[in-house]
Write a protein that holds these residues in place. Structure first.
Motif, PDB file in Angstrom:
ATOM      1  N   VAL A  15      44.728  49.583  43.412  1.00  0.00           N
ATOM      2  CA  VAL A  15      43.443  49.866  42.774  1.00  0.00           C
ATOM      3  C   VAL A  15      42.282  49.473  43.683  1.00  0.00           C
ATOM      4  N   THR A  16      42.379  48.318  44.328  1.00  0.00           N
ATOM      5  CA  THR A  16      41.285  47.888  45.198  1.00  0.00           C
ATOM      6  C   THR A  16      41.121  48.840  46.381  1.00  0.00           C
ATOM      7  N   LEU A  50      33.624  43.382  46.369  1.00  0.00           N
ATOM      8  CA  LEU A  50      32.575  43.969  45.540  1.00  0.00           C
ATOM      9  C   LEU A  50      32.991  45.330  44.989  1.00  0.00           C
ATOM     10  N   ALA A  51      33.720  46.117  45.771  1.00  0.00           N
ATOM     11  CA  ALA A  51      34.199  47.402  45.258  1.00  0.00           C
ATOM     12  C   ALA A  51      35.089  47.189  44.043  1.00  0.00           C
ATOM     13  N   SER A  52      35.970  46.189  44.105  1.00  0.00           N
ATOM     14  CA  SER A  52      36.827  45.869  42.955  1.00  0.00           C
ATOM     15  C   SER A  52      36.001  45.496  41.741  1.00  0.00           C
ATOM     16  N   LEU A  53      34.972  44.674  41.973  1.00  0.00           N
ATOM     17  CA  LEU A  53      34.165  44.188  40.859  1.00  0.00           C
ATOM     18  C   LEU A  53      33.296  45.295  40.265  1.00  0.00           C
ATOM     19  N   TRP A  54      32.772  46.193  41.096  1.00  0.00           N
ATOM     20  CA  TRP A  54      31.984  47.312  40.577  1.00  0.00           C
ATOM     21  C   TRP A  54      32.841  48.254  39.738  1.00  0.00           C
ATOM     22  N   PHE A  55      34.146  48.242  39.927  1.00  0.00           N
ATOM     23  CA  PHE A  55      35.030  49.052  39.087  1.00  0.00           C
ATOM     24  C   PHE A  55      35.239  48.408  37.719  1.00  0.00           C
ATOM     25  N   PRO A 335      48.178  48.693  31.349  1.00  0.00           N
ATOM     26  CA  PRO A 335      47.223  49.575  32.038  1.00  0.00           C
ATOM     27  C   PRO A 335      46.720  48.944  33.336  1.00  0.00           C
ATOM     28  N   LEU A 336      45.876  49.673  34.024  1.00  0.00           N
ATOM     29  CA  LEU A 336      45.215  49.146  35.212  1.00  0.00           C
ATOM     30  C   LEU A 336      44.280  47.997  34.833  1.00  0.00           C
ATOM     31  N   PRO A 337      43.982  47.119  35.769  1.00  0.00           N
ATOM     32  CA  PRO A 337      43.099  45.985  35.450  1.00  0.00           C
ATOM     33  C   PRO A 337      41.658  46.396  35.191  1.00  0.00           C
ATOM     34  N   VAL A 338      41.282  47.595  35.614  1.00  0.00           N
ATOM     35  CA  VAL A 338      39.950  48.156  35.368  1.00  0.00           C
ATOM     36  C   VAL A 338      40.138  49.645  35.053  1.00  0.00           C
ATOM     37  N   GLN A 339      39.081  50.268  34.584  1.00  0.00           N
ATOM     38  CA  GLN A 339      39.173  51.704  34.295  1.00  0.00           C
ATOM     39  C   GLN A 339      38.902  52.480  35.593  1.00  0.00           C
ATOM     40  N   ALA A 340      39.902  52.411  36.466  1.00  0.00           N
ATOM     41  CA  ALA A 340      39.747  52.908  37.828  1.00  0.00           C
ATOM     42  C   ALA A 340      39.645  54.417  37.895  1.00  0.00           C
ATOM     43  N   LEU A 341      40.250  55.128  36.945  1.00  0.00           N
ATOM     44  CA  LEU A 341      40.155  56.589  36.974  1.00  0.00           C
ATOM     45  C   LEU A 341      38.713  57.024  36.737  1.00  0.00           C
ATOM     46  N   ASP A 342      38.063  56.388  35.786  1.00  0.00           N
ATOM     47  CA  ASP A 342      36.658  56.679  35.527  1.00  0.00           C
ATOM     48  C   ASP A 342      35.803  56.409  36.754  1.00  0.00           C
ATOM     49  N   HIS A 343      35.915  55.200  37.284  1.00  0.00           N
ATOM     50  CA  HIS A 343      35.023  54.799  38.368  1.00  0.00           C
ATOM     51  C   HIS A 343      35.290  55.603  39.638  1.00  0.00           C
ATOM     52  N   ALA A 344      36.559  55.775  39.985  1.00  0.00           N
ATOM     53  CA  ALA A 344      36.860  56.548  41.189  1.00  0.00           C
ATOM     54  C   ALA A 344      36.376  57.980  41.050  1.00  0.00           C
ATOM     55  N   THR A 345      36.602  58.588  39.894  1.00  0.00           N
ATOM     56  CA  THR A 345      36.112  59.951  39.680  1.00  0.00           C
ATOM     57  C   THR A 345      34.589  59.989  39.779  1.00  0.00           C
ATOM     58  N   GLY A 346      33.924  58.952  39.284  1.00  0.00           N
ATOM     59  CA  GLY A 346      32.470  58.900  39.387  1.00  0.00           C
ATOM     60  C   GLY A 346      31.989  58.909  40.828  1.00  0.00           C
ATOM     61  N   TYR A 347      32.611  58.100  41.675  1.00  0.00           N
ATOM     62  CA  TYR A 347      32.164  58.044  43.077  1.00  0.00           C
ATOM     63  C   TYR A 347      32.564  59.297  43.849  1.00  0.00           C
ATOM     64  N   LEU A 348      33.700  59.892  43.500  1.00  0.00           N
ATOM     65  CA  LEU A 348      34.042  61.188  44.096  1.00  0.00           C
ATOM     66  C   LEU A 348      33.049  62.259  43.660  1.00  0.00           C
ATOM     67  N   CYS A 349      32.581  62.147  42.433  1.00  0.00           N
ATOM     68  CA  CYS A 349      31.539  63.063  41.940  1.00  0.00           C
ATOM     69  C   CYS A 349      30.260  62.888  42.748  1.00  0.00           C
ATOM     70  N   VAL A 350      29.914  61.651  43.080  1.00  0.00           N
ATOM     71  CA  VAL A 350      28.743  61.404  43.938  1.00  0.00           C
ATOM     72  C   VAL A 350      28.892  62.135  45.264  1.00  0.00           C
ATOM     73  N   ALA A 351      30.055  61.967  45.896  1.00  0.00           N
ATOM     74  CA  ALA A 351      30.273  62.604  47.194  1.00  0.00           C
ATOM     75  C   ALA A 351      30.137  64.120  47.094  1.00  0.00           C
ATOM     76  N   ALA A 352      30.760  64.692  46.049  1.00  0.00           N
ATOM     77  CA  ALA A 352      30.671  66.144  45.865  1.00  0.00           C
ATOM     78  C   ALA A 352      29.234  66.583  45.637  1.00  0.00           C
ATOM     79  N   THR A 353      28.506  65.841  44.810  1.00  0.00           N
ATOM     80  CA  THR A 353      27.132  66.205  44.469  1.00  0.00           C
ATOM     81  C   THR A 353      26.218  66.160  45.689  1.00  0.00           C
ATOM     82  N   ILE A 354      26.303  65.075  46.454  1.00  0.00           N
ATOM     83  CA  ILE A 354      25.419  64.942  47.613  1.00  0.00           C
ATOM     84  C   ILE A 354      25.778  65.964  48.687  1.00  0.00           C
ATOM     85  N   ASN A 355      27.071  66.201  48.895  1.00  0.00           N
ATOM     86  CA  ASN A 355      27.454  67.211  49.874  1.00  0.00           C
ATOM     87  C   ASN A 355      26.978  68.599  49.454  1.00  0.00           C
TER      88      ASN A 355
END
Length: 440
Positions: A15-16, A50-55, A335-355
């Motif tokens: 996850v990290t 910090l990446a772990s904690l932001w998730f 489950p995962l220790p954090v809601q990693a699917l949500d957060h990872a999808t969010g940051y991938l969405c950022v990359a897609a949006t900015i590109n």
């Protein structure tokens, strides 16, 4: 790209490492955009801890407390042939689950557990979903891969891009070219209008990140929507308004906002948007300049493409909770220790949006589609976390004081550092529905 820091979240998957990768994609997209505006190639650094904690949660109240994260009956239950999760945080989802179980509004957890035990898991899952509720049977990874929806998701790209279209030079009401917004490499999204129709959690994570680099984010919620646990966490940087899209006036106001937006980020199911007359094809026809970025739970093909879902439910469906149960030897879904699917999808969405925004500056418009279930495919390809790795730690002196509508608090420092670029939230967290639904 430089990775610093140490520690790892204990999990059956990395996850990290996944958090670092997703945030690095977002950071690199920002860095690439700054070069589009004439900056030298910046250094990009992601801190593992910090990446772990932001998730998890980035905001901690000081002198006040947040409501409970989960409704009293939300969670995992034994059924006649396994485990099922009921997601009941939204009142209408709770009412749907209780109605299917034949229980009244005041039913407690023990009463719900006794009722669930009488059901076969798939039958209860189907019944709750048919009643417009949210539930997920725990499946193994193998069972998910054999399921029609698992098979459909497995062949989707991580980010599905629509056909590109060329647009003429666009000018706003003042005559300024939309290809040359007055952006600064230090605030590379300045002047970019992002219309946000997302809720819990991936979409709001994405638009929060966009806001920190200068985007004007306008979030729209229904009149009756409430998410008190996450408002301080996810409304920072945004103006938040309400519209009733089921009314002619509300839908008309939405179209006015779409006409003035540069980017539309939404988490509505495809069939819900079609009912409102704003399908992907219709958006492209009416607003050819508009970058359309959509997120959903279970993917864009297959029999569940319109199914309601949340991170914790997708973890049950796709085998993550089952794999965690086996890896840790747990007696219940793990489950995962954090809601990693949500957060990872969010940051991938950022990359897609900015590109996509960078492409639009050059006259090409693209749409993008992402889903939690497809993000899960990538995560489940990773190895377990290092068993001896320490948990991520935070230096409390690095926390950033922040005022909100509800009181003061502390925000995590950024996990992504881009030389010459400073993420700043121009709008404090003021909750949902405080602003007028208009561009400023």
């Amino acid at each position: 790209m430089k990775i610093t820091g140490s520690g790892a979240l204990a999990s059956a998957f990395d996850v990290t490492g996944f958090a670092v990768t997703a945030m690095a994609e977002a950071g690199q997209a920002v860095a690439d955009l700054t070069q589009r505006f004439g900056a030298a190639p910046p250094d990009v650094c992601v801190d593992r801890g910090l990446a772990s904690l932001w998730f998890g949660m980035s905001f901690t109240p000081v002198g006040w407390t947040l409501p409970p994260v989960w409704d009293a009956i939300a969670g995992d239950y034994r059924c006649a042939d396994g485990w099922i999760r009921l997601h009941t945080n939204a009142p209408h989802h709770k009412a749907a689950a209780l109605k299917v179980l034949g229980l009244g509004a005041g039913a407690d957890r023990a009463t719900v557990a006794a009722a669930v035990e009488l059901w076969h898991g798939e039958a209860l899952e189907n019944a709750v979903v048919a009643a417009n509720g949210c539930a997920a049977l725990m499946r193994s990874p193998a069972a998910w891969l054999a399921h029609p929806q698992g098979q459909a998701v497995a062949v989707e790209p991580l980010i599905s891009w629509g056909d590109p279209r060329t647009v003429a030079d666009l000018r706003d009401a003042g005559g300024a070219s939309a290809r040359s917004r007055p952006a600064d490499p230090q605030r590379p999204l300045t002047g970019v209008r992002v219309l946000d129709l997302t809720r819990i959690i991936a979409g709001p994570v994405a638009t929060r990140f966009l806001a920190s680099y200068g985007a004007q984010v306008l979030r729209i919620d229904p009149p009756d929507w409430d998410e008190p646990v996450l408002e301080a966490e996810l409304t920072v940087g945004k103006r938040c308004a309400r519209l009733d899209l089921k009314s002619p006036d509300g839908l008309g106001a939405l179209h006015e906002l779409l006409a003035g937006a540069d980017i539309f980020v939404h988490g509505y199911r495809g069939d819900a948007l079609e009912k409102l007359g704003i399908s992907e094809a219709e958006l492209a026809r009416r607003y050819p300049h508009l970058i359309d970025v959509a997120l959903n739970a279970y993917g864009w093909g297959g029999p569940w493409k319109h199914r309601r879902g949340f991170d914790s439910l997708v973890q049950m469906s796709c085998g993550i909770a089952d794999a965690g149960m086996a890896y840790f030897g747990s007696a219940a879904p793990h489950p995962l220790p954090v809601q990693a699917l949500d957060h990872a999808t969010g940051y991938l969405c950022v990359a897609a949006t900015i590109n996509a925004w960078r492409d639009r500056l050059d006259g090409t418009v693209r749409s993008a589609r992402l889903s939690l279930a497809r993000t899960a495919v990538e995560l489940m390809r990773t190895a377990p976390s290092e068993p001896d790795a320490p948990a991520p730690e935070l230096d409390p002196t690095g926390l950033i004081p922040e005022n909100t509508q509800w009181g003061p608090g502390l925000r995590l420092p950024p996990a992504v550092q881009i030389s010459g670029v400073e993420p700043v939230f121009d709008v404090p967290a003021l909750g949902l529905g405080w602003a007028d639904p208009r561009w400023v």
